[in-house]
Design an enzyme around this catalytic site. Structure first.
Site, short mmCIF file in Angstrom:
data_model
loop_
_atom_site.label_atom_id
_atom_site.label_comp_id
_atom_site.label_asym_id
_atom_site.label_seq_id
_atom_site.Cartn_x
_atom_site.Cartn_y
_atom_site.Cartn_z
N GLU A 140 35.72 50.66 31.43
CA GLU A 140 35.54 49.33 30.84
C GLU A 140 35.36 49.44 29.33
O GLU A 140 35.84 48.62 28.57
CB GLU A 140 34.35 48.60 31.48
N TYR A 227 48.48 52.04 36.04
CA TYR A 227 47.40 52.93 35.61
C TYR A 227 47.90 54.37 35.48
O TYR A 227 47.81 54.99 34.42
CB TYR A 227 46.24 52.91 36.64
#
Ligand SMILES: [Zn+2]
Length: 445
Positions: A140, A227
Site C-alpha cells: 500500500e 501484478y
C-alpha cells in the site's frame, strides 16, 4: 477522514442559518465539517470511514487508527512503517502526501488493503505478531508513488498501477528485510503467474498485460496478471539496462508524470525516449500485447525458495522434514511450502502435517487458510468445522474464494456445507464478496 487536512467545523446556529455558507446543508443543530486536500486524486481513491476509532502515533508522519480492542496490537505490528517510507523515498523520490496513516477495518473488509492516499485501509487479518509479514503495508505504501501519484488511465492499463507497485513493494522489502525475503515474494509471484495463465487457458485475452476490457466487468476477470506479469516486465527491463540506470529511469518517470493519469502507450514512449534502443533489446510489443508468459521472463533464484520447493516435493514422497529446517519459518515460508504441496497429497498426510506443526491453529491467517484449503481439497472432513468458524469470522475475499472453492469441489457434503455457511454468513460479507461466493457456488452447483 483520509483527507483530513484543514478540517474546519462550524456549528449551525440553532435559529437556522443565514450565516451558514453551506445553505444546502443548514439545519438547526447540525454540524458541518470541511475537508480539504491539496493533492489531486482520481475518484476511486476517495474514501471515508466512520466508527468507534481510536489512534496511536507510531512515527513522525504515521498514526494507526483502529477499534480500541486492536489498536495496540496494530501499533506494534506496524512499528517499522517509517523505515519503509524512508526506503521508498530513497528509491522513488519524495513522499508527496505528507501523512501516511493506517486504518485497520473490521473483519468484513473484503481486501488485504486499499491504498487510499494519506490513510491506507487494512484488513485486521494482516496483524499476526510477525513484523516480517508487513508486506501488505509495503504494497500500500508503494502505491504512494505508483498508482496514486501516477494512475492508470483506464482499467486496461491497470498493470501501470499494480505491476509497478508489485515491483516497488519488492524493492522496499529488499531494503528493509533483505534480498532473500524479496526473492521469496518473487518466487511466490512467479508461481501465481503460471497458475493464472493456466486458469485463463480458454480465454488468453486476459493474460495480456494490456487486455481488451470492452464490455467486461473488471471484477469478473480480476487476476494476478497485471501484478505479476507487470512485475516481470519491469524486472526484465531492469536486467537489461542494469539497476542504476533503471532506478534513475523510474525516478524520472515518477517525477515527470506525478499527479497524472497515463496509459500504457505513454509509458512505452517515455521508456523508448529515455532508454534509446530498448525496443531492439526487448520485444516490447510481445510483452504488452502478447498472451501468456514471454520467453525472457524469469523464475527468481533464491536459496530459501528452492529449499522450500525441495522439502515440499520430498514430503509428497513420504519424507517429513526435520524440525530444525522449519523452526525458522514464518508465514511466507509456510505459505509457499503449502502451496507447493498443492492438492495431490492424501488426507493422512495432511493430518500428520497438522499434528506436527499445528497449522490449522496458526495465528497467521494466510497459513491457516492455506492449510485448510490443502486439507479440505485432499478430502479431510475433519476440518469442515474449522473452515465454517473461519468463514463466519472473516470476509476477506481471498480467503472466501479459496475456502468456498475447496469445499464446493471436494464432495457433495462439502458442497452442501458451503451453501449452508454462505446462507448464514452472507449478511456479514461485503456485496462484492457476496458476488464472488455466489459465482463459486453456482459454478460448482
Ligand atoms: Zn495494490
Amino acid at each position: 477522514m483520509a483527507a483530513r487536512h484543514h478540517a474546519r467545523r462550524h456549528p449551525i446556529p440553532s435559529e437556522g442559518g443565514l450565516s451558514c455558507p453551506d445553505s444546502l446543508w443548514c439545519a438547526p443543530g447540525r454540524i458541518v465539517e470541511h475537508f480539504i486536500m491539496d493533492q489531486p486524486i482520481p475518484p476511486y481513491l476517495f474514501a471515508f470511514a466512520v466508527g468507534h476509532i481510536v489512534s496511536r502515533d507510531i512515527g513522525p508522519r504515521t498514526r494507526v487508527y483502529a477499534g480500541p480492542d486492536v489498536v495496540d496490537e496494530a501499533a506494534r505490528e506496524f512499528a517499522g512503517t517509517e523505515e519503509m517510507i524512508r526506503a521508498g523515498e530513497k528509491l522513488f523520490g519524495p513522499y508527496d502526501w505528507e501523512r501516511f496513516d493506517l486504518l485497520v477495518l473490521p473483519m468484513s473488509f473484503p481486501y488485504a488493503g486499499m491504498e487510499n492516499p494519506r490513510m491506507v485501509f487494512l484488513t485486521p487479518t494482516v496483524i499476526k505478531g510477525d513484523p516480517a509479514g508487513a508486506h501488505v503495508v509495503a504494497d500500500e505504501l508503494a502505491h504512494s508513488w505508483t498508482g496514486n501519484l501516477i494512475t492508470n488511465k483506464t482499467n486496461e492499463d491497470f498493470w501501470l498501477n499494480e505491476g509497478f507497485t508489485t515491483y516497488a513493494e519488492r524493492r522496499i522489502v529488499e531494503v528493509v528485510q533483505g534480498e532473500e525475503r524479496a526473492a521469496l515474494s518473487m518466487g511466490r509471484g512467479w508461481r501465481e503467474l503460471n497458475r493464472t495463465v493456466e486458469r485463463f487457458r480458454d480465454n488468453m485475452e486476459f493474460t495480456k498485460l494490456k487486455p481488451c476490457m470492452q464490455g467486461i466487468d473488471p471484477d469478473d476477470v480480476y487476476s494476478q496478471i497485471p501484478y505479476e506479469k507487470g512485475f516481470q516486465f519491469l524486472w526484465r527491463i531492469e536486467r537489461q539496462v542494469g539497476r542504476p540506470v533503471f532506478d534513475k529511469f523510474t525516478k524520472k518517470y515518477i517525477s515527470t508524470f506525478k499527479f497524472q493519469s497515463i496509459d500504457t502507450e505513454t509509458f512505452i514512449d517515455f521508456l523508448k525516449a529515455n532508454v534509446p534502443g530498448i525496443e531492439n533489446q526487448i520485444d516490447l510489443r510481445l510483452w504488452v500485447e502478447g498472451i501468456g508468459i514471454p520467453p525472457d521472463a524469469m523464475e527468481p533464484v533464491s536459496a530459501v525458495y528452492n529449499k522450500i520447493k525441495t522439502l515440499a516435493s520430498e514430503f509428497k514422497n513420504g519424507q517429513m522434514s526435520g524440525d530444525d529446517e522449519v523452526v525458522q519459518w514464518n508465514g511466507q515460508e509456510w505459505q509457499l511450502y503449502l502451496e507447493n504441496l498443492s492438492s495431490n497429497i492424501d488426507p493422512s498426510q495432511a493430518l500428520a502435517l497438522d499434528a506436527r506443526y499445528r497449522l490449522s491453529g496458526s495465528r497467521d491467517w494466510e497459513v491457516k487458510v492455506a492449510f485448510l484449503e490443502l486439507a479440505i481439497s485432499a478430502g479431510c472432513k475433519e476440518y469442515f468445522a474449522e473452515a465454517e468458524r473461519l468463514l463466519k469470522q472473516v470476509g476477506r475475499m481471498r480467503y472466501l474464494r479459496l475456502l468456498y472453492t475447496a469445499l464446493a469441489k471436494c464432495s457433495d457434503k462439502g458442497k452442501m456445507l458451503a451453501r449452508r455457511i454462505y446462507a448464514e454468513a452472507r449478511n456479514c460479507y461485503h456485496p462484492i464478496a457476496q458476488g464472488v461466493v455466489e459465482s463459486i457456488l453456482s459454478k460448482h452447483a
